[in-house]
Design a protein around this motif. Structure first.
Motif, mmCIF file in Angstrom:
data_model
loop_
_atom_site.group_PDB
_atom_site.id
_atom_site.type_symbol
_atom_site.label_atom_id
_atom_site.label_comp_id
_atom_site.label_asym_id
_atom_site.label_seq_id
_atom_site.Cartn_x
_atom_site.Cartn_y
_atom_site.Cartn_z
ATOM 1 N N LEU A 24 3.203 24.669 -6.367
ATOM 2 C CA LEU A 24 3.642 25.660 -7.341
ATOM 3 C C LEU A 24 3.449 25.136 -8.765
ATOM 4 O O LEU A 24 3.078 25.886 -9.675
ATOM 5 N N VAL A 159 -0.064 28.633 -1.439
ATOM 6 C CA VAL A 159 0.609 28.629 -2.735
ATOM 7 C C VAL A 159 -0.384 28.380 -3.867
ATOM 8 O O VAL A 159 -0.277 28.973 -4.947
ATOM 9 N N VAL A 163 -0.600 31.001 -6.892
ATOM 10 C CA VAL A 163 -0.447 30.602 -8.290
ATOM 11 C C VAL A 163 -1.696 30.965 -9.090
ATOM 12 O O VAL A 163 -1.605 31.483 -10.214
ATOM 13 N N PHE A 190 8.593 29.161 -10.985
ATOM 14 C CA PHE A 190 7.943 28.308 -9.986
ATOM 15 C C PHE A 190 8.758 27.043 -9.736
ATOM 16 O O PHE A 190 8.861 26.559 -8.602
#
Length: 440
Positions: A24, A159, A163, A190
């Motif tokens: 993240l 992820v 992102v 995040f």
């Protein structure tokens, strides 16, 4: 004979979510931090380039330090596991501080960038390296270790893609025209999710297998083992080149679409095609079982390079269908490559144990070393070439800078894939597996 399976699904999922948590923040660094520094925060490209290389030189030392710390940790929670508890909060705090834009002078802002980014690099290593070092302690079953590595990469890649796709829309949503505010609130969101997931990993995973009868040796003895551990050296080089490739390409994507295509809003769309990496990740278990990990990674590099070549051809004429299609094929190959990294590092850790030296922390540090150095060199190459070509933030770019953007986005990554393929050919998987399976 292979051991029975030792982990249950809650533990497997929690282990995988540890990589999701780290990514993240990490994906924000690899994809948008250079853009943030140059076009939002206000650093020059030359200052950003120097910052990246200084940070990565520091990370080389930090990876070794964290590796040694893991090797010499003796707690009731284990060796690697307590690092998730101890360092998750400072990791998230420094992630947020990195995207703060203080009302300082130019020198003050530069100092702030150094302090926060260097701190973030240290704490990233402290929470990420244990994900790799703990893997051989979770199970002794070869297939189970492969499955755990695939689960980790499935969540990590998912992820990364999320992102890459949703960061700019979130920045626009939170910032409402103010990118400084937008980036800050996005990393806060995040960061909070990351903190919860890292602590969840601490509570759910268990270290089961270590060799207390084989105490950790001096660094001199470990270095002697490393010199014999040729698979580790080869894999370390491949990992470094992979992250160098990833950093250069990811960091340049937003510049390519902003200044050459003149459609910055297409960045989330092209990044959405990287969801195809999950195809490569889920294929690993079957392919590695029948063809071996080395051949599976070689296939991944070949597929990634093919996609990159298609993208490069599309970039010449700025033809979006070829760029998007090449991105998709490239992502499938990248999924195979990165999904095997932690699994093959675990093999080199077990090989080191077979050579008589238990040093999971130092051996696992190769992953973070590759990530950090690759990221830093990628930032240096990208920012440095932009600076030399006369890049000016938020202005139309000259012809030289446009060529540099295309070179970074398309052609340099293609050359690096070729180098990765050649180097991996020397990886002796048969020798490694034979040593691991011998009784000790």
């Amino acid at each position: 004979m292979n051991q029975p399976w030792q982990t249950a699904w809650p533990e497997r999922i929690s282990y995988g979510l540890s990589d999701a948590a780290d990514n993240l923040v990490f994906q924000m660094m690899t994809t948008y931090l250079l853009f943030f520094y140059t076009d939002v925060y206000g650093l020059s490209t030359s200052a950003a380039a120097i910052l990246f290389i200084v940070a990565r030189l520091a990370d080389v030392v930090e990876s070794l330090i964290i590796g040694i710390m893991i090797d010499h940790t003796h707690s009731r929670f284990g060796k690697s596991r307590p690092f998730f508890l101890w360092y998750a909060l400072p990791y998230v705090l420094f992630a947020v501080l990195t995207f703060v834009t203080p009302d300082f002078s130019a020198n003050g802002k530069l100092i702030w960038a150094y302090v926060t980014y260097l701190g973030l690099g240290f704490f990233y290593t402290a929470v990420n390296l244990p994900i790799t070092s703990i893997l051989p302690a979770l199970s002794q079953n070869e297939q189970e270790l492969t499955l755990l590595g695939v689960i980790r990469q499935f969540f990590g890649s998912s992820v990364q893609i999320i992102v890459a796709v949703f960061t700019l829309p979130l920045v626009a949503f939170f910032g409402k025209g103010d990118q400084q505010r937008g980036f800050l609130l996005t990393i806060v969101l995040f960061g909070l999710i990351s903190l919860a997931l890292i602590w969840n990993t601490f509570f759910q995973v268990r270290e089961r297998f270590s060799r207390p009868e084989q105490p950790h040796q001096s660094f001199k003895a470990v270095w002697g083992m490393l010199k014999q551990n040729q698979p580790w050296f080869i894999l370390s080089t491949v990992i470094l080149l992979y992250w160098l490739t990833t950093a250069i390409k990811n960091q340049t994507t937003i510049y390519y679409f902003k200044y050459l295509i003149n459609q910055e809003n297409l960045v989330p769309a092209v990044n959405a095609f990287t969801f195809a990496a999950l195809i490569g990740v889920v294929l690993i278990v079957a392919l590695a079982k029948h063809h071996g990990k080395k051949n599976t990674m070689l296939a991944g590099i070949a597929i990634a390079a093919t996609g990159q070549l298609i993208l490069a051809c599309g970039s010449v004429g700025r033809w979006l269908p070829l760029i998007f299609g090449g991105t998709l094929i490239n992502a499938v190959g990248n999924g195979l490559i990165i999904g095997l990294v932690s699994i093959m590092i675990a093999d080199t850790i077990r090989y080191g144990t077979a050579l008589g030296i238990q040093a999971e922390g130092i051996l696992a540090s190769t992953d973070d070393f590759g990530v950090n150095v690759g990221l830093g060199l990628g930032g240096l190459v990208t920012a440095g070439l932009f600076h030399l070509s006369g890049y000016v933030a938020n202005h139309p770019q000259n012809v030289a800078t446009q060529h540099m953007i295309t070179l970074n986005y398309a052609w340099i990554p293609l050359a690096l894939y070729a180098a990765m393929f050649i180097i991996l050919l020397f990886y002796n998987e048969r020798q490694l597996q034979t040593a691991i399976r011998q009784p000790h």
